[in-house]
Design a protein around this motif. Structure first.
Motif, short mmCIF file in Angstrom:
data_model
loop_
_atom_site.label_atom_id
_atom_site.label_comp_id
_atom_site.label_asym_id
_atom_site.label_seq_id
_atom_site.Cartn_x
_atom_site.Cartn_y
_atom_site.Cartn_z
N LYS A 1 62.15 51.97 27.97
CA LYS A 1 61.24 53.08 27.35
C LYS A 1 59.83 53.16 28.13
O LYS A 1 59.35 54.26 28.22
N VAL A 2 59.20 52.38 28.54
CA VAL A 2 57.84 52.03 29.36
C VAL A 2 57.90 51.52 30.38
O VAL A 2 58.23 50.41 30.51
N ILE A 3 57.29 51.92 31.47
CA ILE A 3 57.08 51.39 32.86
C ILE A 3 55.50 51.45 33.10
O ILE A 3 54.88 52.57 33.00
N LEU A 4 54.94 50.26 33.36
CA LEU A 4 53.37 50.53 33.91
C LEU A 4 53.49 49.58 35.09
O LEU A 4 53.65 48.45 35.36
N SER A 5 53.20 50.28 36.25
CA SER A 5 53.18 49.84 37.58
C SER A 5 51.89 50.22 38.30
O SER A 5 51.61 51.22 38.29
N ALA B 1 65.63 46.28 29.06
CA ALA B 1 64.21 46.03 28.72
C ALA B 1 63.64 47.31 27.96
O ALA B 1 64.00 48.30 28.42
N ASP B 2 62.75 47.00 27.24
CA ASP B 2 61.84 47.89 26.48
C ASP B 2 60.69 48.49 27.35
O ASP B 2 60.49 49.61 27.18
N MET B 3 60.16 47.38 27.81
CA MET B 3 59.01 47.67 28.86
C MET B 3 59.09 46.91 30.15
O MET B 3 59.30 45.80 30.05
#
Length: 432
Positions: free
Chosen positions: A316-320, A290-292
């Motif tokens: 590449k990106v994690i938003l949690s 996954a990319d994000m």
């Protein structure tokens, strides 16, 4: 002409009345600010450019003339930021700076100072549109042709305007209309302002990480615990319909009736590259990479499963935005802190903050540059900490692990993410 002069000339070519926004992001750690934006303003009949610079909690503004703004912004790129992106009604600019300082500049519709000046008053539509054809703006005029007040195609230059939301009130967004957040003329429904602000705040975080996504191939995005999917739909709409990124989004949730509803809505909105799946985060096997990865309000250790999968996939990106951090509250013991831990509310809040701090540090150790940011004001929701992690591709040395193990021993805790990393073949050791 030096590369710096060429960059300054390119930035100057964007600085006109048709400028939508310039955004500098991905700070290199040398300065105090984490983001810079530029927009046009008109003050006493004079066209200026408002430079707004952000720390984690504050924003600072200054209004500059065209040449001064071009010089300032070009100087910030490379010196303090690794990425920059700008759009006007006539052109676009992308800048990427490698860790070794190599700068790559991609321009479209800009050919230096003369071209920028010649196109300053052009009126053709920009690269994307927030409002939808056939929907009316708040003043009754169609936003499609840019005639609505402060529309996407017609930049609002008012200095004392309301907050510059990404999705603006007065510009109807079809899926927000269908979800009951907006009326057909673009007004936010009374009682839905908190949701409207939350959606826009989330899109600001998305905007900051755009340089990490590819425009050349399809980006795979997984949203764990998507719920009713207000933010999932907003993310898809902004990335795919507004910014034109090639994406494929999967939303996962435990509630089958919610998934069925979201699937029907996705089809209704025409979001062809968005699908919803029923299942739990721990058992999800629907992706190999996954990319994000997004995880908003996944309860307790469900957040840890989402973070562990994101790291395993090399996202590449994690938003949690974690929720209900009960695990450490049950484990937390410390003789020195004993006199205050006897108060339940204090122990609960300390455990929640420690949980998110440990998660952030573990992501750092796994090769991510991690920030803990305020997601939405406390008055709207107490679940307001956003963990934003961007992959660096290089893990820290082992000293951090030793520090964490000492901390766990002192607090008598064993966090779920730590266990998952070890059970997964020691993710911290395998992240390269």
């Amino acid at each position: 002409m030096t590369q710096r002069e060429e960059l300054e000339d390119a930035v100057r070519g964007l600085l006109n009345r048709e400028l939508k926004r310039i955004t500098c992001s991905n700070p290199n750690g040398r300065g105090e600010f984490i983001k810079l934006t530029v927009r046009p303003v008109e003050i006493k009949g004079r066209l200026l450019f408002q430079v707004e610079e952000f720390t984690d909690r504050q924003a600072f503004q200054k209004n500059l003339g065209r040449d001064e703004a071009a010089c300032y912004v070009a100087g910030q790129i490379g010196s303090f930021y690794r990425n920059a992106e700008g759009f006007s009604g006539t052109a676009s600019l992308y800048v990427m700076v490698s860790k070794k300082g190599k700068m790559t500049v991609k321009m479209r519709g800009i050919s230096g100072e003369r071209a920028g000046a010649a196109k300053a008053e052009a009126r053709r539509p920009g690269p994307a549109r927030i409002g939808a054809p056939g929907y009316e703006g708040a003043n009754g005029s169609l936003t499609e042709n840019g005639s609505g007040a402060c529309g996407w195609e017609k930049t609002c230059l008012s200095h004392n305007r309301s907050r510059n939301y990404i999705l603006r009130e007065g510009e109807p967004v079809p899926f927000l209309v269908d979800l009951g957040v907006m009326t057909r003329d673009g007004r936010v429904v009374k009682g839905k302002y908190d949701k409207f602000r939350q959606i826009n705040r989330f899109l600001e975080f998305i905007e900051d990480v755009l340089p990490e996504l590819s425009r050349e191939r399809t980006n795979t995005i997984v949203d764990f615990g998507c719920g009713k999917s207000y933010l999932t739909f907003a993310m898809y709409y902004y990335l795919k319909e507004v910014r034109g990124y090639p994406i494929r989004v999967t939303g996962l949730d435990l509630k089958k009736d919610v998934i069925d509803l979201c699937s029907r809505l996705g089809e209704k909105f025409g979001f062809e590259d968005l699908r919803f799946c029923h299942g739990d985060i721990a058992g999800y096997e629907g992706a190999e990479r996954a990319d994000m990865v997004v995880s908003l309000h996944a309860c307790d250790t469900a957040t840890d499963f989402a973070l562990a999968k994101a790291v395993k996939w090399g996202a590449k990106v994690i938003l949690s935005v974690p929720c209900c951090q009960h695990e450490l509250n049950r484990q937390l013991e410390n003789e020195l802190l004993g006199p205050v831990l006897q108060y339940g509310i204090i122990k609960e809040r300390m455990a929640a903050l420690l949980t998110d701090g440990i998660r952030a540090r573990l992501l750092e150790e796994a090769g991510y540059r991690t920030q803990l940011l305020e997601f939405i004001d406390m008055e709207h929701t107490p679940k307001n900490i956003m963990i934003r992690a961007v992959r660096r591709g290089k893990q820290r040395d082992g000293g951090g692990r030793d520090e964490l193990e000492r901390l766990f021993k002192e607090l008598h805790v064993e966090p779920a993410l730590w266990r998952l990393f070890k059970e997964g073949g020691d993710t911290l050791a395998s992240c390269k």
